[in-house]
Design a protein around this motif. Sequence first.
Motif, short mmCIF file in Angstrom:
data_model
loop_
_atom_site.label_atom_id
_atom_site.label_comp_id
_atom_site.label_asym_id
_atom_site.label_seq_id
_atom_site.Cartn_x
_atom_site.Cartn_y
_atom_site.Cartn_z
N PRO A 108 0.81 -1.23 0.00
CA PRO A 108 0.00 0.00 0.00
C PRO A 108 0.84 1.27 0.00
CG PRO A 108 -0.91 -1.59 1.53
CD PRO A 108 0.40 -2.16 1.07
N ASP A 109 2.01 1.22 0.63
CA ASP A 109 2.87 2.40 0.66
C ASP A 109 3.99 2.32 -0.37
OD1 ASP A 109 4.23 0.31 1.82
OD2 ASP A 109 5.17 1.53 3.40
N GLY A 110 3.87 1.39 -1.32
CA GLY A 110 4.90 1.21 -2.34
C GLY A 110 4.88 2.29 -3.40
N LYS A 111 5.96 2.37 -4.16
CA LYS A 111 6.10 3.36 -5.22
C LYS A 111 6.32 2.65 -6.55
CE LYS A 111 8.01 7.03 -2.28
NZ LYS A 111 7.82 6.29 -1.02
N ALA A 112 5.52 3.01 -7.54
CA ALA A 112 5.62 2.41 -8.87
C ALA A 112 6.07 3.45 -9.88
CB ALA A 112 4.27 1.83 -9.29
N LEU A 113 7.12 3.13 -10.63
CA LEU A 113 7.60 4.01 -11.69
C LEU A 113 7.14 3.47 -13.04
CD1 LEU A 113 9.35 6.42 -12.64
CD2 LEU A 113 11.25 4.81 -12.83
N PHE A 114 6.39 4.28 -13.78
CA PHE A 114 5.91 3.89 -15.10
C PHE A 114 6.72 4.65 -16.16
CE2 PHE A 114 2.43 3.19 -12.19
CZ PHE A 114 1.96 1.93 -12.57
N VAL A 115 7.37 3.90 -17.02
CA VAL A 115 8.14 4.52 -18.11
C VAL A 115 7.24 4.52 -19.34
CG1 VAL A 115 10.21 4.43 -19.52
CG2 VAL A 115 10.30 3.68 -17.13
N THR A 116 6.89 5.70 -19.81
CA THR A 116 5.90 5.80 -20.88
C THR A 116 6.39 6.64 -22.05
OG1 THR A 116 3.64 6.50 -21.42
CG2 THR A 116 4.79 7.77 -19.73
N GLY A 117 6.04 6.19 -23.25
CA GLY A 117 6.27 6.98 -24.45
C GLY A 117 5.04 7.82 -24.75
N ASN A 118 5.06 8.50 -25.89
CA ASN A 118 3.94 9.38 -26.23
C ASN A 118 2.73 8.60 -26.73
OD1 ASN A 118 3.98 9.18 -29.23
ND2 ASN A 118 5.99 10.16 -29.02
N GLU A 119 1.62 9.32 -26.92
CA GLU A 119 0.34 8.67 -27.21
C GLU A 119 0.22 8.16 -28.64
OE1 GLU A 119 -0.75 13.12 -27.70
OE2 GLU A 119 0.89 11.88 -26.94
N SER A 120 1.24 8.38 -29.47
CA SER A 120 1.21 7.74 -30.79
C SER A 120 1.51 6.25 -30.66
CB SER A 120 2.24 8.38 -31.73
OG SER A 120 3.56 7.98 -31.39
N ALA A 121 2.23 5.89 -29.60
CA ALA A 121 2.62 4.50 -29.35
C ALA A 121 3.21 3.86 -30.60
CB ALA A 121 1.44 3.68 -28.83
N ASP A 122 4.08 4.61 -31.28
CA ASP A 122 4.75 4.06 -32.45
C ASP A 122 5.91 3.19 -32.00
OD1 ASP A 122 6.65 5.88 -31.63
OD2 ASP A 122 6.60 7.09 -33.46
N LEU A 123 6.66 2.68 -32.95
CA LEU A 123 7.74 1.74 -32.63
C LEU A 123 8.77 2.37 -31.71
CD1 LEU A 123 8.79 -1.13 -33.17
CD2 LEU A 123 10.08 -0.20 -35.10
N ASP A 124 9.13 3.62 -31.97
CA ASP A 124 10.14 4.30 -31.16
C ASP A 124 9.66 4.48 -29.72
OD1 ASP A 124 12.60 5.49 -30.70
OD2 ASP A 124 11.98 7.46 -31.40
N SER A 125 8.41 4.92 -29.55
CA SER A 125 7.88 5.14 -28.20
C SER A 125 7.77 3.84 -27.42
CB SER A 125 6.50 5.81 -28.28
OG SER A 125 6.62 7.21 -28.27
N CYS A 126 7.24 2.80 -28.05
CA CYS A 126 7.06 1.53 -27.34
C CYS A 126 8.39 0.87 -27.01
CB CYS A 126 6.19 0.59 -28.18
SG CYS A 126 4.48 1.12 -28.34
N ALA A 127 9.29 0.82 -27.99
CA ALA A 127 10.59 0.19 -27.75
C ALA A 127 11.38 0.98 -26.71
CB ALA A 127 11.37 0.09 -29.05
N SER A 128 11.34 2.32 -26.79
CA SER A 128 12.08 3.14 -25.83
C SER A 128 11.53 2.98 -24.43
CB SER A 128 12.01 4.62 -26.25
OG SER A 128 12.73 4.84 -27.44
N SER A 129 10.21 2.82 -24.31
CA SER A 129 9.60 2.60 -23.00
C SER A 129 10.11 1.32 -22.36
CB SER A 129 8.07 2.55 -23.15
OG SER A 129 7.46 2.14 -21.95
N ILE A 130 10.14 0.25 -23.14
CA ILE A 130 10.59 -1.04 -22.61
C ILE A 130 12.09 -1.03 -22.35
CG2 ILE A 130 10.82 -3.50 -23.16
CD1 ILE A 130 8.15 -3.20 -24.73
N LEU A 131 12.86 -0.47 -23.29
CA LEU A 131 14.31 -0.36 -23.10
C LEU A 131 14.65 0.43 -21.84
CD1 LEU A 131 15.57 0.46 -26.72
CD2 LEU A 131 16.33 -1.48 -25.33
#
Length: 410
Positions: free
Chosen positions: A44-67
């Motif tokens: 409940p007191d944990g911290k989650a970091l979400f790495v997100t690309g832009n809303e186009s979710a193109d190849l660069d955004s998705c791959a960069s998010s996972i990388l």
Amino acid sequence: MMALLLYFIGDQVIEIRFVGSRITTMSVSNFVKNSVQALKSLRPDGKALFVTGNESADLDSCASSILNSFLFHSSIESKTWTGFRPDVVVPLINVPRDDFTIRQDVVHLMSEIGISSHSLFFRDDLERLTTENILPKTSCYSFLVDFNKLTPPLDEIFEDRVVGILDHHEDEGLYKQSIDKYGSNGSNVHKPRWIQKSGSCSSLVVKYWAELLGQPLSEEVKLLALGPLLIDTSNMASKVEPVDQEVYEMLAPRESVQMFKTLKHYKTTLDGLSGTDILKKDYKQWGAGENIGISSVPQSLEWICGQHKDFWADIKDRAKQLNVSIYGVMTSYSENDEFKRDLALLGTTEKAKDIINQFVKADGSELQLEPVSISGLSEHASVFMQKNVAASRKQVAPLLRQFVQKVTGK
């Protein structure tokens, strides 16, 4: 000699391996699956970091998010990152889950390293968790890749809890205090707010973390980084910046031509997609006095309208759904070995139509806009051949936004 390796996300053991003298690391695909599982059991007191690309979710955004997620986690494990330490790092794909499969180039590259859509975490997954208060918004932190300004609904979830930015778009000048607070990592290379011109954002991600980690990249990391780099630079033939060349040499691909051709095929094939799907496939939106949305499409407007007779109605319906008053469709395609671009601008209100007319008169010469007539579309929108083919959405969107802000005073 055998050794027992335990891999952790937060306090949870996520992978156990017996290995010999050679050091092994968790695969990217296992990291993705395990990070989502760890999120479900976050304290409940944990911290989650979400790495997100832009809303186009193109190849660069998705791959960069996972990388970026994987390499960030690796830097925590290796103790080379000394800043904010989340309990879990999760790559966030910035579109609804149902809209992912129309991005066939992304699906293909993910499958090459064993990542299925079922194991990924999407924007509507996060919305559901925070709306139902399963995951408090105050537990959510973000790291932005391939953009540097949060857009709805993520801006309401993360507010100013931004840990870092790696991006190659125009700098909006945001989150500097937040990154100073959360993102200090003791590195003399860069703070985690690095916005620099590059062909692909994946180049910035690889260079930043490779220098911080000081370790060789795994083959699957190289593959994941190489895909968007090839697509965004047309196989290193266009828009290549020094950082792209440096990273390309770091990735040391043995054969890139076939990979580029395969990904380009999946990216440009629109067969079987509805008009609405075509508009969704690569879309970005901005607020600038009037809400502006632009879809990027890898086919000519003439081809699209030939395949979808009511394409203008699809644009109008999509604009209404997204509360957008100025909707643009930018196309890029080759005809007789010549690269070309089209631009259609649809205003949903009289005010928006007037702004479009003013924009064309003021900035049409810079984009070299030449009016054309396309049956079924020109009756409802302003349609042009864009002779300045060097200007992609990355250049056109700021022009349009700045003009709208100037006209509306907002």
